[in-house]
Design a protein around this motif. Structure first.
Motif, PDB file in Angstrom:
ATOM      1  N   LYS A  94      11.482   1.840  -3.953  1.00 20.75           N
ATOM      2  CA  LYS A  94      11.362   0.823  -2.703  1.00 20.75           C
ATOM      3  C   LYS A  94      10.080   1.249  -1.908  1.00 20.75           C
ATOM      4  N   LYS A  95       8.892   0.901  -2.047  1.00 20.67           N
ATOM      5  CA  LYS A  95       7.566   1.025  -0.752  1.00 20.67           C
ATOM      6  C   LYS A  95       8.325   1.120   0.759  1.00 20.67           C
ATOM      7  N   GLY A  96       7.543   1.884   1.350  1.00 19.59           N
ATOM      8  CA  GLY A  96       7.797   2.037   2.116  1.00 19.59           C
ATOM      9  C   GLY A  96       8.764   2.396   2.877  1.00 19.59           C
ATOM     10  N   GLU A  97      10.158   3.095   1.703  1.00 18.77           N
ATOM     11  CA  GLU A  97      11.590   3.223   2.333  1.00 18.77           C
ATOM     12  C   GLU A  97      12.123   4.330   2.104  1.00 18.77           C
ATOM     13  N   MET A  98      12.667   5.056   3.317  1.00 19.42           N
ATOM     14  CA  MET A  98      13.231   6.147   2.777  1.00 19.42           C
ATOM     15  C   MET A  98      13.807   6.877   2.134  1.00 19.42           C
ATOM     16  N   ASN A 111      -0.677   5.064 -12.542  1.00 14.64           N
ATOM     17  CA  ASN A 111      -1.263   4.001 -11.416  1.00 14.64           C
ATOM     18  C   ASN A 111       0.178   3.675 -10.322  1.00 14.64           C
ATOM     19  N   ASN A 112       0.533   3.917  -8.723  1.00 16.56           N
ATOM     20  CA  ASN A 112       1.498   3.201  -8.368  1.00 16.56           C
ATOM     21  C   ASN A 112       1.567   2.056  -8.134  1.00 16.56           C
ATOM     22  N   SER A 113       1.611   1.284  -9.317  1.00 15.46           N
ATOM     23  CA  SER A 113       1.480  -0.420  -8.519  1.00 15.46           C
ATOM     24  C   SER A 113       2.181  -0.486  -7.163  1.00 15.46           C
ATOM     25  N   ASP A 114       3.040  -0.367  -6.111  1.00 15.45           N
ATOM     26  CA  ASP A 114       3.440  -1.413  -5.388  1.00 15.45           C
ATOM     27  C   ASP A 114       2.756  -0.393  -4.162  1.00 15.45           C
ATOM     28  N   THR A 115       1.957   0.158  -3.946  1.00 16.96           N
ATOM     29  CA  THR A 115       1.388   1.329  -3.081  1.00 16.96           C
ATOM     30  C   THR A 115      -0.100   1.298  -3.269  1.00 16.96           C
ATOM     31  N   LYS A 136      -8.046  16.600  -9.263  1.00 12.90           N
ATOM     32  CA  LYS A 136      -8.996  15.419  -8.912  1.00 12.90           C
ATOM     33  C   LYS A 136      -8.015  14.974  -7.948  1.00 12.90           C
ATOM     34  N   LYS A 137      -8.973  13.856  -7.148  1.00 15.05           N
ATOM     35  CA  LYS A 137      -7.871  13.427  -5.814  1.00 15.05           C
ATOM     36  C   LYS A 137      -7.894  12.482  -6.268  1.00 15.05           C
ATOM     37  N   ASP A 138      -7.326  11.800  -4.748  1.00 15.60           N
ATOM     38  CA  ASP A 138      -6.534  11.086  -5.135  1.00 15.60           C
ATOM     39  C   ASP A 138      -7.108   9.872  -4.682  1.00 15.60           C
ATOM     40  N   SER A 139      -6.365   8.805  -4.894  1.00 17.64           N
ATOM     41  CA  SER A 139      -6.736   7.475  -4.679  1.00 17.64           C
ATOM     42  C   SER A 139      -6.296   6.161  -4.690  1.00 17.64           C
ATOM     43  N   GLY A 140      -6.449   5.219  -3.115  1.00 18.96           N
ATOM     44  CA  GLY A 140      -5.629   4.103  -2.477  1.00 18.96           C
ATOM     45  C   GLY A 140      -5.672   4.408  -1.314  1.00 18.96           C
ATOM     46  N   PRO A 141      -5.184   3.395  -0.859  1.00 16.14           N
ATOM     47  CA  PRO A 141      -4.569   3.759   0.568  1.00 16.14           C
ATOM     48  C   PRO A 141      -3.985   4.766   1.235  1.00 16.14           C
ATOM     49  N   LEU A 142      -2.581   4.955   0.066  1.00 15.88           N
ATOM     50  CA  LEU A 142      -1.814   6.565   1.115  1.00 15.88           C
ATOM     51  C   LEU A 142      -2.047   7.353   0.270  1.00 15.88           C
ATOM     52  N   ALA A 143      -3.574   7.975  -0.228  1.00 12.59           N
ATOM     53  CA  ALA A 143      -4.280   8.768  -0.667  1.00 12.59           C
ATOM     54  C   ALA A 143      -4.016  10.079   0.468  1.00 12.59           C
TER      55      ALA A 143
END
Length: 298
Positions: free
Chosen positions: A160-164, A201-205, A240-247
């Motif tokens: 779940k996105k954002g959960e520990m 790809n992580n579709s949630d993040t 290869k580099k990450d891409s996206g907001p949580l790279a």
């Protein structure tokens, strides 16, 4: 703003998981989908035709997160502990393909993940990301063996996105692998298993963890009575580099090293144990791991 950034990093690091089994680092400076150093002695020696059970277990503990320069990111009270029991079922068929034994396997990681950071804590247990795939085994001599194959890691673990303390990574990984074993009752024993992670790809993040190459290794000496002792660990490098907001903030890399032990008997029973310390860590958590493996013949 800075506190939020560190908290996001700490939360992402809790998505540790997936057995089996990057130019910017793993999503949120977290850990890869494969637990580095999982394999040890006999990783490249496929057993004879039939159904075989391998049991993996261990604990993985991390007490800091490192940036791309290797410096500690100041996440207050950061700690992650993972307990693992993972049965792997291996079916070695009597079929020959391209000169090798055709085999299939599936691995089911059962995890307990505990994380604390910045005054918060969470514990969660359950099934992680399942790995499965085909392989071919080769036996060049009584001492030299090899296995090649490809694993598919499915996002079956709770996420779940954002959960520990997530149990899964929420994306598929395709992982070609090749392993080589040189074993003898008395004398030098050597094993290496090399893998490449192609992450989806992580579709949630909306973040894609960069691809990576990594290897588990073991080097020991056999004493002629089924016992082998030496050193082992792993090496990991994103390419290869990450891409996206949580790279992550840089190319993740790490090396693990520590003592190893193996016992095998003529009836096909095998036990290995390894303790390893992370060194040279960049853009991912740093800690130590204790890992065991048992092969149980049917």
């Amino acid at each position: 703003m800075v506190k939020t950034k560190y908290l996001t990093c700490a939360l992402s690091c809790a998505a540790l998981v997936g057995l089996s089994y990057n130019a910017h680092a793993i999503e949120g400076n977290g850990l890869p989908i494969y637990p580095d150093g999982l394999e040890s002695y006999m990783s490249g020696a496929l057993p004879g035709p039939g159904v075989h059970l391998l049991m993996y277990g261990g604990t993985m503990r991390y007490n800091s997160v490192r940036d791309r320069h290797g410096d500690k990111i100041p996440v207050p009270d950061f700690k992650v502990e993972v307990g693992m029991v993972a049965p792997r079922v291996v079916w070695v068929t009597p079929q020959q393909v391209a000169g090798g034994q055709l085999a299939f396997h599936a691995l089911f990681p059962l995890l307990t993940v505990k994380e604390q950071a910045m005054g918060m804590s969470k514990r969660r247990s359950g099934l992680g990301d399942i790995a499965f795939g085909p392989a071919l085994g080769y036996h060049f001599s009584d001492a030299a063996h090899a296995v090649i194959g490809v694993d598919f890691v499915a996002p079956t673990g709770r996420y779940k996105k954002g959960e520990m303390a997530n149990l899964g990574r929420n994306y598929w990984t395709i992982q070609p692998a090749a392993a080589f074993t040189y074993t003898q009752p008395k004398g030098v024993n050597f094993d290496i298993k090399a893998m490449v992670d192609f992450n989806m790809n992580n579709s949630d993040t909306h973040t894609r963890t960069g691809h990576a190459i990594h290897a588990d290794y073991a080097l020991g000496y056999g004493f002629g009575n089924g016992w082998v002792a030496g050193i082992g660990g792993y090496a990991y490098q994103q390419f290869k580099k990450d891409s996206g907001p949580l790279a992550g903030d840089g190319k993740a890399r790490a090396i693990g090293i520590g003592p190893t032990l193996r016992y095998a008997n003529p009836n096909g029973w095998l036990f290995t144990a390894k303790w390893q310390q992370d060194v040279g860590v960049r853009s991912r958590p740093k800690g130590h791991q204790f890992l065991v493996k048992a092969a149980i013949p049917f």
